[in-house]
Design a protein around this motif. Structure first.
Motif, PDB file in Angstrom:
ATOM      1  N   ASP A 166       9.094   6.947   4.152  1.00 39.74           N
ATOM      2  CA  ASP A 166       7.928   6.113   4.463  1.00 39.74           C
ATOM      3  C   ASP A 166       7.714   5.937   5.968  1.00 39.74           C
ATOM      4  O   ASP A 166       7.196   4.913   6.418  1.00 39.74           O
ATOM      5  N   LYS A 220       0.835  -1.203   0.000  1.00 41.33           N
ATOM      6  CA  LYS A 220       0.000   0.000   0.000  1.00 41.33           C
ATOM      7  C   LYS A 220       0.870   1.254   0.000  1.00 41.33           C
ATOM      8  O   LYS A 220       2.045   1.219   0.361  1.00 41.33           O
ATOM      9  N   LYS A 221       0.257   2.362  -0.369  1.00 39.99           N
ATOM     10  CA  LYS A 221       0.947   3.640  -0.273  1.00 39.99           C
ATOM     11  C   LYS A 221       1.197   3.971   1.196  1.00 39.99           C
ATOM     12  O   LYS A 221       0.340   3.728   2.052  1.00 39.99           O
TER      13      LYS A 221
END
Length: 226
Positions: A216, A185-186
């Protein structure tokens, strides 16, 4: 000899200074003499250990202007202490408090024990943060939980530990590692979902993206609704 001017940040024993290249850097006044391989500053009879935001997410939070609720007499449960780099700076900050440092890896624990040995306020605990009942008898009630683990259920781990150890209106500083939760997923979506999982138990105070220091990753500072 080059003169270094240290400026207070508002956090106990945390200072900024201007490096030779003109950049602003962080340093903590060390409770004990630093290791031979550490970058340090000597000012009069005191030693200050340079704190790199590219190697410490808590340092990155400070550089990005977050309000960190650590005091000199805070009691801290640090989940995911690894080799002890960041947790040693927390030990400097809570100079009159206590840091319970939980780490799962036996290899990392060897380094953490060496870091802890001269620090009377740092207690290393070899345990899995996702099973807090296993160290329930080793940890007191705490003012702050700082969590930086690479396990999937990061919000759940924070909530379980808060239920056992965190004072009412105590604070959680949660480092969300999106790729450890779901690499398909993003990062933005993973971080959003983890924050939603916290909201039944915590009042979210700040959410900070840790770019460019840590890709991230995001940090959440939240107050516990016990």
């Amino acid at each position: 000899m080059e003169k270094i001017e240290l400026k207070e940040t508002g956090l106990n024993n945390v200072f900024t200074f201007i490096a030779r290249d003109g950049s602003k850097r962080l340093a903590t006044k060390s409770l004990v003499r630093g290791k031979p391989d550490e970058k340090t500053l000597k000012v009069w009879n005191d030693e200050y250990r340079i704190w790199d935001p590219y190697h410490s997410k808590l340092a990155a939070l400070l550089v990005k202007g977050a309000s960190i609720p650590l005091k000199k007499d805070s009691t801290v449960l640090y989940l995911g202490a690894a080799n002890g780099t960041t947790v040693s700076h927390v030990s400097d900050i809570v100079s009159e408090g206590t840091v319970f440092a939980v780490e799962l890896s036996p290899r990392a624990m060897k380094d953490l024990i060496r870091v802890s040995a001269p620090r009377k306020n740092l207690v290393p605990i070899l345990a899995d943060a996702s099973h807090p009942v296993t160290y329930k008898n080793m940890v007191t009630e705490v003012d702050i939980i700082y969590q930086d683990v690479a396990q999937r259920e990061q919000a759940e781990i924070a909530t379980m530990n808060a239920g056992l150890f965190l004072k009412k209106s105590g604070f959680l500083i949660l480092i969300i590692k999106s790729r450890s939760i779901d690499s398909t997923k993003k990062a933005h979506d993973v971080i959003h979902d983890e924050i939603k999982r916290l909201e039944d138990f915590f009042k979210i105070k700040e959410k900070i993206d840790l770019e460019p220091f840590h890709s991230d990753h995001a940090a959440v500072i939240a107050e516990y609704r016990k």
